[in-house]
Scaffold this active site. Structure first.
Site, PDB file in Angstrom:
ATOM      1  N   ARG A   1       0.825  -1.233   0.000  1.00  0.00           N
ATOM      2  CA  ARG A   1       0.000   0.000   0.000  1.00  0.00           C
ATOM      3  C   ARG A   1       0.848   1.267   0.000  1.00  0.00           C
ATOM      4  NH1 ARG A   1      -5.541  -1.122   2.564  1.00  0.00           N
ATOM      5  NH2 ARG A   1      -5.813   1.115   2.557  1.00  0.00           N
TER       6      ARG A   1
ATOM      7  N   LYS B   1       1.845 -18.139   5.012  1.00  0.00           N
ATOM      8  CA  LYS B   1       0.841 -18.314   6.048  1.00  0.00           C
ATOM      9  C   LYS B   1       0.495 -16.969   6.669  1.00  0.00           C
ATOM     10  CE  LYS B   1       2.216 -19.626  10.377  1.00  0.00           C
ATOM     11  NZ  LYS B   1       2.864 -18.670  11.280  1.00  0.00           N
TER      12      LYS B   1
ATOM     13  N   HIS C   1       4.087 -25.769  11.304  1.00  0.00           N
ATOM     14  CA  HIS C   1       5.473 -26.229  11.473  1.00  0.00           C
ATOM     15  C   HIS C   1       5.563 -27.563  12.226  1.00  0.00           C
ATOM     16  CE1 HIS C   1       5.976 -22.225  10.156  1.00  0.00           C
ATOM     17  NE2 HIS C   1       5.943 -21.630  11.325  1.00  0.00           N
TER      18      HIS C   1
HETATM   19  C1  BG6 Z   1       6.294 -18.230  12.471  1.00  0.00           C
HETATM   20  C2  BG6 Z   1       5.391 -17.842  13.617  1.00  0.00           C
HETATM   21  O1  BG6 Z   1       5.609 -19.004  11.530  1.00  0.00           O
HETATM   22  O2  BG6 Z   1       7.397 -18.961  12.971  1.00  0.00           O
HETATM   23  C3  BG6 Z   1       6.143 -17.064  14.668  1.00  0.00           C
HETATM   24  O3  BG6 Z   1       4.309 -17.077  13.118  1.00  0.00           O
HETATM   25  C4  BG6 Z   1       7.375 -17.815  15.109  1.00  0.00           C
HETATM   26  O4  BG6 Z   1       5.314 -16.794  15.790  1.00  0.00           O
HETATM   27  C5  BG6 Z   1       8.198 -18.250  13.902  1.00  0.00           C
HETATM   28  O5  BG6 Z   1       8.151 -16.967  15.937  1.00  0.00           O
HETATM   29  C6  BG6 Z   1       9.342 -19.157  14.319  1.00  0.00           C
HETATM   30  O6  BG6 Z   1      10.185 -19.378  13.234  1.00  0.00           O
HETATM   31  P1  BG6 Z   1      11.715 -19.748  13.456  1.00  0.00           P
HETATM   32  O7  BG6 Z   1      12.229 -19.980  12.083  1.00  0.00           O
HETATM   33  O8  BG6 Z   1      12.348 -18.588  14.145  1.00  0.00           O
HETATM   34  O9  BG6 Z   1      11.729 -20.970  14.320  1.00  0.00           O
END
Ligand code: BG6
Length: 479
Positions: free
Chosen positions: A46, A142, A234
């Site tokens: 935006r 996501k 995840h």
């Molecule tokens: C994201 C979440 O998908 O993954 C976050 O929305 C989280 O809340 C993050 O902190 C963690 O990713 P990584 O790669 O730091 O383990």
């Protein structure tokens, strides 16, 4: 359709993800000559910027988030960048965007990192402006919905414009080198697979612990919570990689076929098999941190911690619990998978000091990648009071084993695969829907039983009930 895109269109180009991850990843790929030399990158959001001011914006992001020794080809990279402001609810803006994109010679890859409410108007705008043709593929960041129904709506909207083989749903954990290494560990070694089943494995633990709190994502996180933010995507991806049958090939169809079978075998979780928590003020690494409600500025019933005892109901895993836990403001940042094997069926060592502990394989995903297999060994000595045994670790630190190759962050891998069109590390629609199906049932059971998150002190391992969840089965969380 196989093509390497010569234009990348980034929606959400001024957002946090773009600044922290996407721009640095693309710059690094450019510096190493891994993306086509003629790849143009068009950013859109935006904010009212032009090419020049967006390049300045990108420079500031790279200086902030990219290690100095990786910024070599920054000037060249900035020249690839273009920008077109856009309000996704204004159909007319898409015509201007299409003009900015022009007609890529080989194809276009789109990366959509926007609020879920903008998915549908964005797809409609892409279709109306001719940006959804055969030589276009789309990557979706996501959150893809907040439950099965909303995720279906998004998937339906995207499917009206793009066939599944041109849709790339991102779960950045799949881009992590260490997560891919799980496949190598399981399927490039003969020694694990014969033991990788209920006959030899007692239980599995998957922990994704974070020290961070809300990180300014107030609006988003409070509407999501740990279950939807971390487990739905995840953690279930990690679980399916641990539990899946050997795929016939390393390709997108074979691997995703096996993962989705696992997701469909997940048993409905009983009310006493989950624990939720929310952090209160405490300390992380000696530094005081506020509680969740204080950070948020209001009371909230959102969970920042969840522990689940899950079961994969199939032949391989019958009776093997998978204990999952994730949370914010835990004592350390660690992602690991722990495979706890069964005891030997009969001990030949009679003395008390010769009790055999079950073998355990710890797969460290981050921050350090390492494999530790604990084995029983004899304590040296003459054993006048009987033989003594003790577990000793067989340790492999990946950093030491592979000191040479550059470590790539997840988005480098995923952006490259999106540009080149390899879907192996992206999530298929049936997987996402199976994930939501299981998560929705958990949330429905929480609602039915009026479950409220239990408080835990920031810097602790979550509410004591999470410890009890494992301990009542005689299991201790690996810490
Ligand atoms: C994201 C979440 O998908 O993954 C976050 O929305 C989280 O809340 C993050 O902190 C963690 O990713 P990584 O790669 O730091 O383990």
């Amino acid at each position: 359709m196989s093509f390497t895109a010569d234009c990348l269109l980034l929606f959400g180009a001024t957002g946090d993800l773009a600044q922290r991850m996407l721009l640095p990843s693309l710059c690094a790929l450019g510096a190493d000559g891994l993306i086509p030399p003629d790849l143009r990158i068009v950013g859109t959001a935006r904010q009212d910027l032009d090419d020049h001011s967006y390049r300045n914006f990108a420079r500031a992001a790279l200086e902030k988030y990219m290690p100095a020794d990786r910024r070599g080809a920054m000037a060249e990279f900035l020249n690839r960048l273009h920008y077109q402001p856009l309000d996704a609810n204004e159909t007319a803006h898409f015509a201007l965007l299409a003009a900015k994109v022009g007609t890529p010679q080989h194809g276009l890859s789109i990366f959509l990192s926007t609020a879920p409410s903008l998915f549908e108007p964005t797809i409609a705008g892409l279709v109306a402006s001719g940006l959804a043709g055969e030589k276009v593929r789309i990557g979706l960041e996501k959150p893809l919905g907040t439950d099965l129904e909303t995720s279906r709506q998004i998937n339906d909207a995207v499917a009206r414009a793009f066939p599944e083989d041109r849709i790339f749903r991102i779960d950045h954990y799949l881009g992590k080198e260490t997560v891919q290494n799980l496949l190598a560990l399981r399927f490039a070694n003969i020694m694990f697979e014969p033991l990788w089943n209920a006959a030899h494995i007692d239980h599995v633990q998957i922990t994704v612990a974070e020290t961070v709190g809300l990180e300014g994502r107030v609006g988003f996180y409070d509407g999501a919570g740990a279950l939807r933010d971390m487990v739905q995507n995840h953690m279930l991806q990690l679980l399916s990689l641990v539990a899946m049958e050997p795929p016939a090939h390393y390709d997108s169809t074979s691997i995703r076929d096996e993962k989705v079978k696992v997701l469909r075998c997940l048993r409905l979780v009983a009310p006493d098999e989950t624990v939720t928590g929310q952090y209160r003020a405490g300390a992380i690494a000696g530094q005081p941190v506020p509680g969740y409600d204080d950070e948020l500025g209001k009371d909230s019933g959102t969970e920042t911690f969840v522990a689940i005892k899950a079961h994969v109901d199939n032949w391989r895993w019958k009776g093997v619990p998978f204990y999952l836990r994730t949370g914010k403001r835990l004592p350390e940042r660690v992602t690991e998978i722990v495979i706890n094997f069964r005891r030997v069926p009969h001990s030949i060592f009679a003395s008390k000091a010769a009790r055999t502990e079950p073998n355990r394989l710890v797969i460290g995903i981050q921050p350090e990648e390492n494999l530790t297999l604990s084995l029983m060994a004899k304590v040296p000595g003459l054993d006048r009071d009987g033989i003594r045994l003790r577990p000793v670790p067989l340790d492999i630190a990946m950093d030491d084993a592979f000191a040479g190759p550059t470590k790539r962050i997840a988005y480098e891998r995923l952006l490259l695969d999106l540009i080149e069109g390899d879907q192996t590390l992206f999530v298929r629609r049936d997987e996402v829907e199976a994930q939501w199906d299981w998560i929705d049932a958990i949330r429905a059971s929480w609602a039915e039983h009026g479950l409220r998150p239990k408080p835990y002190t920031a810097g602790s391992w979550g509410p004591s009930a999470a410890i009890a969840l494992a301990e009542r089965d005689g299991v201790t969380w690996h810490e």
